[in-house]
Motif scaffolding. Sequence first.
Motif, PDB file in Angstrom:
ATOM      1  N   GLY A   1       0.846  -1.180   0.000  1.00 21.54           N
ATOM      2  CA  GLY A   1       0.000   0.000   0.000  1.00 21.54           C
ATOM      3  C   GLY A   1       0.882   1.231   0.000  1.00 21.54           C
ATOM      4  N   ASP A   2       0.278   2.387  -0.218  1.00 23.71           N
ATOM      5  CA  ASP A   2       1.076   3.614  -0.290  1.00 23.71           C
ATOM      6  C   ASP A   2       0.892   4.517   0.930  1.00 23.71           C
ATOM      7  OD1 ASP A   2      -1.451   4.591  -0.744  1.00 23.71           O
ATOM      8  OD2 ASP A   2      -1.034   5.344  -2.755  1.00 23.71           O
ATOM      9  N   SER A   3       0.216   4.011   1.973  1.00 23.59           N
ATOM     10  CA  SER A   3       0.012   4.798   3.182  1.00 23.59           C
ATOM     11  C   SER A   3       1.088   4.450   4.206  1.00 23.59           C
ATOM     12  CB  SER A   3      -1.369   4.525   3.781  1.00 23.59           C
ATOM     13  OG  SER A   3      -1.462   5.106   5.060  1.00 23.59           O
ATOM     14  N   LYS A   4       2.011   5.372   4.450  1.00 21.95           N
ATOM     15  CA  LYS A   4       3.086   5.139   5.416  1.00 21.95           C
ATOM     16  C   LYS A   4       2.523   4.881   6.807  1.00 21.95           C
ATOM     17  CE  LYS A   4       7.413   7.116   7.200  1.00 21.95           C
ATOM     18  NZ  LYS A   4       7.519   6.050   8.124  1.00 21.95           N
ATOM     19  N   VAL A   5       1.468   5.581   7.183  1.00 22.64           N
ATOM     20  CA  VAL A   5       0.860   5.399   8.504  1.00 22.64           C
ATOM     21  C   VAL A   5       0.368   3.963   8.668  1.00 22.64           C
ATOM     22  CG1 VAL A   5      -1.074   6.078   9.989  1.00 22.64           C
ATOM     23  CG2 VAL A   5       0.215   7.821   8.771  1.00 22.64           C
ATOM     24  N   ILE A   6      -0.348   3.458   7.673  1.00 24.14           N
ATOM     25  CA  ILE A   6      -0.904   2.106   7.750  1.00 24.14           C
ATOM     26  C   ILE A   6       0.213   1.067   7.735  1.00 24.14           C
ATOM     27  CG2 ILE A   6      -2.434   0.412   6.654  1.00 24.14           C
ATOM     28  CD1 ILE A   6      -3.862   2.891   7.889  1.00 24.14           C
ATOM     29  N   ILE A   7       1.181   1.221   6.839  1.00 25.18           N
ATOM     30  CA  ILE A   7       2.291   0.275   6.753  1.00 25.18           C
ATOM     31  C   ILE A   7       3.082   0.264   8.067  1.00 25.18           C
ATOM     32  CG2 ILE A   7       4.446  -0.305   5.555  1.00 25.18           C
ATOM     33  CD1 ILE A   7       1.899  -0.892   3.916  1.00 25.18           C
ATOM     34  N   ASP A   8       3.348   1.440   8.642  1.00 25.04           N
ATOM     35  CA  ASP A   8       4.057   1.508   9.921  1.00 25.04           C
ATOM     36  C   ASP A   8       3.287   0.811  11.032  1.00 25.04           C
ATOM     37  OD1 ASP A   8       6.189   2.818   8.776  1.00 25.04           O
ATOM     38  OD2 ASP A   8       5.691   4.788   9.612  1.00 25.04           O
ATOM     39  N   CYS A   9       1.964   0.974  11.026  1.00 27.73           N
ATOM     40  CA  CYS A   9       1.145   0.313  12.043  1.00 27.73           C
ATOM     41  C   CYS A   9       1.191  -1.208  11.872  1.00 27.73           C
ATOM     42  CB  CYS A   9      -0.304   0.795  11.978  1.00 27.73           C
ATOM     43  SG  CYS A   9      -0.527   2.463  12.607  1.00 27.73           S
ATOM     44  N   VAL A  10       1.104  -1.674  10.644  1.00 29.95           N
ATOM     45  CA  VAL A  10       1.187  -3.105  10.368  1.00 29.95           C
ATOM     46  C   VAL A  10       2.536  -3.646  10.831  1.00 29.95           C
ATOM     47  CG1 VAL A  10       1.300  -4.843   8.532  1.00 29.95           C
ATOM     48  CG2 VAL A  10      -0.510  -3.120   8.505  1.00 29.95           C
ATOM     49  N   ASN A  11       3.578  -2.889  10.563  1.00 25.94           N
ATOM     50  CA  ASN A  11       4.928  -3.300  10.963  1.00 25.94           C
ATOM     51  C   ASN A  11       5.232  -2.982  12.423  1.00 25.94           C
ATOM     52  OD1 ASN A  11       5.699  -4.354   8.464  1.00 25.94           O
ATOM     53  ND2 ASN A  11       6.257  -2.332   7.698  1.00 25.94           N
ATOM     54  N   GLN A  12       4.238  -2.468  13.152  1.00 19.03           N
ATOM     55  CA  GLN A  12       4.332  -2.134  14.577  1.00 19.03           C
ATOM     56  C   GLN A  12       5.416  -1.092  14.868  1.00 19.03           C
ATOM     57  OE1 GLN A  12       4.685  -5.926  16.531  1.00 19.03           O
ATOM     58  NE2 GLN A  12       2.510  -6.334  16.277  1.00 19.03           N
ATOM     59  N   VAL A  13       5.593  -0.168  13.914  1.00 21.29           N
ATOM     60  CA  VAL A  13       6.540   0.937  14.106  1.00 21.29           C
ATOM     61  C   VAL A  13       5.814   2.089  14.810  1.00 21.29           C
ATOM     62  CG1 VAL A  13       7.946   2.660  12.896  1.00 21.29           C
ATOM     63  CG2 VAL A  13       7.941   0.281  12.121  1.00 21.29           C
ATOM     64  N   ALA A  14       4.519   2.223  14.532  1.00 18.29           N
ATOM     65  CA  ALA A  14       3.742   3.326  15.112  1.00 18.29           C
ATOM     66  C   ALA A  14       2.449   2.775  15.687  1.00 18.29           C
ATOM     67  CB  ALA A  14       3.422   4.364  14.030  1.00 18.29           C
ATOM     68  N   ALA A  15       1.923   3.492  16.667  1.00 18.49           N
ATOM     69  CA  ALA A  15       0.620   3.118  17.238  1.00 18.49           C
ATOM     70  C   ALA A  15      -0.481   3.673  16.342  1.00 18.49           C
ATOM     71  CB  ALA A  15       0.486   3.684  18.641  1.00 18.49           C
ATOM     72  N   PRO A  16      -1.573   2.919  16.142  1.00 25.65           N
ATOM     73  CA  PRO A  16      -2.668   3.440  15.319  1.00 25.65           C
ATOM     74  C   PRO A  16      -3.360   4.610  15.998  1.00 25.65           C
ATOM     75  CG  PRO A  16      -3.247   1.317  16.280  1.00 25.65           C
ATOM     76  CD  PRO A  16      -1.819   1.593  16.647  1.00 25.65           C
ATOM     77  N   HIS A  17      -3.907   5.507  15.185  1.00 25.70           N
ATOM     78  CA  HIS A  17      -4.639   6.658  15.722  1.00 25.70           C
ATOM     79  C   HIS A  17      -5.986   6.213  16.257  1.00 25.70           C
ATOM     80  CE1 HIS A  17      -1.619   9.282  14.174  1.00 25.70           C
ATOM     81  NE2 HIS A  17      -1.819   8.894  12.940  1.00 25.70           N
TER      82      HIS A  17
END
Length: 108
Positions: free
Chosen positions: A92-108
């Motif tokens: 996908g092209d959403s960095k936020v979503i990809i980071d969340c999937v990869n557990q780099v960031a917490a979801p909003h």
Amino acid sequence: MENSHHHLKQSLLASIKWEPPPTGWIKLNFDGLVHNEVATTGFVSRNWDGHVMLAGVKKIGQTSITVAECLALRDGLTYTVHKGWRKIMLKGDSKVIIDCVNQVAAPH
């Protein structure tokens, strides 16, 4: 001028070419779009030969692009897993979503 335009177009098309997953895997591409305050989600699941195994598009009303992207991923994963596939690559092209999937960031 015409040749350089044609070459540029070919170069751009080559740079966005779909890359297949490894043999035995399914690649799930997902995306969300918000246009005129109406969000749409979409996904396509292809096998390693590039054959489309599943695809879906859905209008979901008013929401943010991040929510649309997340719902596109959710729908794509739900249908793909329901078919029994477990080896799934996500694209996908959403960095936020990809980071969340990869557990780099917490979801909003």
